[in-house]
Design an enzyme around this catalytic site. Sequence first.
Site, mmCIF file in Angstrom:
data_model
loop_
_atom_site.group_PDB
_atom_site.id
_atom_site.type_symbol
_atom_site.label_atom_id
_atom_site.label_comp_id
_atom_site.label_asym_id
_atom_site.label_seq_id
_atom_site.Cartn_x
_atom_site.Cartn_y
_atom_site.Cartn_z
ATOM 1 C CG ASP A 138 -1.967 -1.095 1.209
ATOM 2 O OD1 ASP A 138 -1.695 -2.174 0.630
ATOM 3 O OD2 ASP A 138 -3.053 -0.882 1.770
ATOM 4 C CE LYS B 65 -5.248 1.955 2.300
ATOM 5 N NZ LYS B 65 -4.132 1.245 2.967
ATOM 6 C CE LYS C 49 -6.972 -1.248 2.473
ATOM 7 N NZ LYS C 49 -5.608 -1.716 2.825
#
Lengths: 294, 329, 496
Positions: B166, B229, B265
């Site tokens: 991430d 995300k 996400k």
Amino acid sequence: MTHLGVPKTYKLFIGGAFPRSESGRTFAVRRADGTLAANAALASRKDGRDAVVAARKGFGSWSRATPYNRGQVLYRMAEMLQGRRSEFVALLTQGSDAGSDAAGAEVDAAVDRLVHYAGWTDKITAVFGSANPVSGPFFSYSAPEPTGVVVVLAPTGSALLGLVSAVAPVLASGNACVLLTDQDPCVAVTFAETVATSDLPGGVLNVLTGVLAEVAPHLAAHADVNALDLTGADPTLRASLAADAADTVKRVYVPAGTPDFTAPPGTARLRAFVEIKTVWHPVGALALSGGTSY
Amino acid sequence: MTSALTDPTEAPSSGDALPSWTTDVTRNESSLRRFLAGLPGVDPVGIEQRAAALATRSIKKASKLAAIDLAIAMVDLTTLEGADTPGKIRGLARKGIDPDPGTEGVPHVAAVCVYPDLVEAAVEQVRGTGVKVASVATAFPSGRSSLAVKLADTALAVRAGADEVDMVIDRGAFLAGRVGLVFEQIQAVKQACGSARLKVILETGELATYDNVRRASWLALLAGGDFIKTSTGKISPAATLPVTHVMLQAVRDWREATGQLRAVKPAGGIRTTKDALRYLVAVREVAGPQWLDPHLFRFGASSVLNDLVMQRRTQLEGHYSGPDYVTVD
Amino acid sequence: MTSTHLDWDYAPAPESPAIGAVRDRYLPFVDGVFAEGRGPDLDTVSPGTGERLATVSTSGREDLELAVAAARRAQQQVWGPMSGAERSKYLFRIARGVAERARELAVVETLDNGKPIKETRDFDVPTAAQHFFYHAGWADKLQHLGLGPDPAPLGVAGQVIPWNFPLLMAAWKIAPALAAGNTVVIKPAETTPLSILVLAEIMADADLPPGVVNVLLGAGDLGSALVTHPGLDKVAFTGSTAVGRQIARSLAGTGRPLTLELGGKGANIVFEDAAQDQAVEGVVNGVFFNGGQVCCAGSRLLVQESVAEEFLARLQARVETLRVGDPMDKNTDVGAINSPAQLARITALVDAGVSEGATAWRSSCPLPERGYFLSPTIFTDATASMRIAREEIFGPVLTTMTFRTPDEAVAKANNTPYGLSAGVWTEKGSRAMGMAAALRAGVVWDNTFNRFDPAASFGGYQESGFGREGGRAGMAAYLRTDDEPQLAPQPTEAGA
């Protein structure tokens, strides 16, 4: 040696021009003593149609003109009317038993009426519109817009003041007008000449002289006419014209009684020929609120 | 179809051939900027009202249980604190593997998400369970460091066995219009990821407008991000429904444009089952039912898992559960 | 343990019909009393099931006379003389009463009308309460309307309302009339009589004086008798343009003030620079809200040619996700058509569109086996001369045309005898404002659609009617506003 006068032919006023009736018909206008004052055009159904076409065209530019500009033009009409004061006094006295003092007072009142409405053009939206406090993230406002082509049957009994009082509010909010009169055609057509020199775009005001009962029904039923002012019609004609107007859901203005045009006019005529338009526009939050803007 | 989607090794990845227009728009910074600026705008009131309207969808009975299970299976169970320890990670991982011990049929979470130096501890715990290990990297959460440091950070996580990385984008560069720089950094990190899937954190709370969220989403997709995300969880607002709508639209449109499936996400701020189900409704309605899959949608969250477990019990047992009946990890 | 792609869909989430507490028999409300009418009984059917919902006793001519007389009495003796402040408190009470019985009203409305519970719950009922609340505030502030220092009520108002928003239209009509000091005789549509009777209960419970609001029940012939009743001082009608014309014709020469809120063929204009996703939502909301049974529906989509193909694809994909079905299901987006007659009218126009050569696309959403339903339908390749592009369909049917330039969009949008609503979708502010000015419609929604608020006047241009509802202009429709000075009546010959 006396100069031989040059009598005027009183024609119609359509699209900024002064045509004869397409029918070729005229009628005699007589002075109070019965002598011939003039021959005037006797408008036909087709003249009515032409006037509506001209008015629709005039509506386009007049409705888009700035209110300030419309106010200036109406004020210009007052100036022009003032300049022709003596001519109107003569016309008003020739057709009736009115004295020149009364006629002068009527012309003065008509000038003042135009000035009154010249000052309305840029107030109508503010006075009759609103910012709407709606419950949601929207900027909403309501504003009056001109209805479109308005047919005015000129009031009886007040050849100049009544005519001006009926026409000016229609024009002030940006409508185009077809004026139909069976009153003194000399006054109406001379007023048209006044208008023709007042920077009013061609077609915004059209003047038809003739017989109401002959032409008005065609205008009341005409699909490209948006509204009627039936002040000048008698109760029977009012009812039948209103019925004709129903097919295309026209707006119809009928005064509650007999209007007193010498008094300050109120706003009913101004409000009769506007459409309130409401516009909504989202007002977005200036950050990613996640939906807290509603 | 479903099996291909649920297996990362078979799913289309950014390595697949992209249409040639993508090469054109990513040729240089100005072409990229022009492309991003040319994306359709987002009306904030419209998107927020659409999100609110969808949030009134009512999910009942068997659907609710299935949705709760799906939500559990989509959780990236996260701990990103300075005080994290291998012991803490061990507890977290156990929780992720079996969120409700003693109850049958509870799915495991999608992944546990930790700092790079704790990846190893997490990998050890989840081995063979199907739970993946995700690691934040690239000078998380600010992203304010050199590319070299960001790549080293990524390499650390990948070497330790992270299945997913991430990363954070350089929001400063994005807001300054240096989209080329952001693009290159994502590409470089993607390369450093190797076979690990890359989640690109846009930190939408700092992007400030939905238009920017849409542009940053496309930028990340063009650069090869497997996920887009929302947030680090360190900035408010974190994930919101309307922001997630914009990102779901981006992956939907990306598939339309390229044929590739990419994932979304939302992270941060999703605390209750009700929140989670609203997101699932948005996934279903905006992107499509195909995205109702842990491979293509995740929740970056921690506390939501316990609420999901409690609500799951409520569905099965017919009475409300209480916090003392689910574990604190 | 399954960890991937769990199967998930919505299960039905029906609201309980019991909440509506629908009774077997309903009575008209005249002079403060629910009493048997003198007309024949009428069954009202639930469009979602096609089954009888309740029986209503309808009103006869004698009931009409009694209602008008009761309204006159109440206006002259009670409601007219009452202070605005007192009137306002009654209206506030009614607003509260609607809010308190909101869930029941939503269920009754959905059962009787067929529209989704989502809409009655989130829109119809709360907005109806809001209308009473808003207008309550005007009752003691009439002097601030800009209509002179002391605007007077007109007297007794006769009102006929349609079936598409039964409760909300009742609120739109009753609230301003009462705030202005008028009393009311109102008739709901024969297919949707129930919610207004619950409203009548609320008004009775609020101790509204007898005769201030009278609800007559019956079909079109009763409505026609009501609006032409010589005992009225004001007529307000919402419904079709055809009936509106008849009313205007029958009132010609009476001088009775008339408000008409009629049909429409609203254009929803999507420019290439629009926020496309929100434009899709707006077009969907514009024509599928209440199943398109909305006078201001955005039933004509005008989309810029450069984005038409892509936009239509997105639109169709979105319409595919609309859930059509049981109106009582909280997840239903598009409910039932109100009646078999309306369904037949819509179907006939759709058939006309197909036979005129337009391409019909229909959502594949399965329809319930009972009740009156129609798949959301989008016509492409339509031309301006087709019936589906000109006539009001009043159903979930969108007619799509394209344009190339803004002025072409305006010309096409304005090319209709109607003029109720229009939508504009563009991210360019100057164009949005320019379009709003150029469109000949009573309401223009920029980057949104189907927004309503009691503070914002609503009404049409041209054949969409005249007069406004809501806002200051809406109050003006229930007050004596002709401030033109008049000459004293001419003395008769004998007196002279």
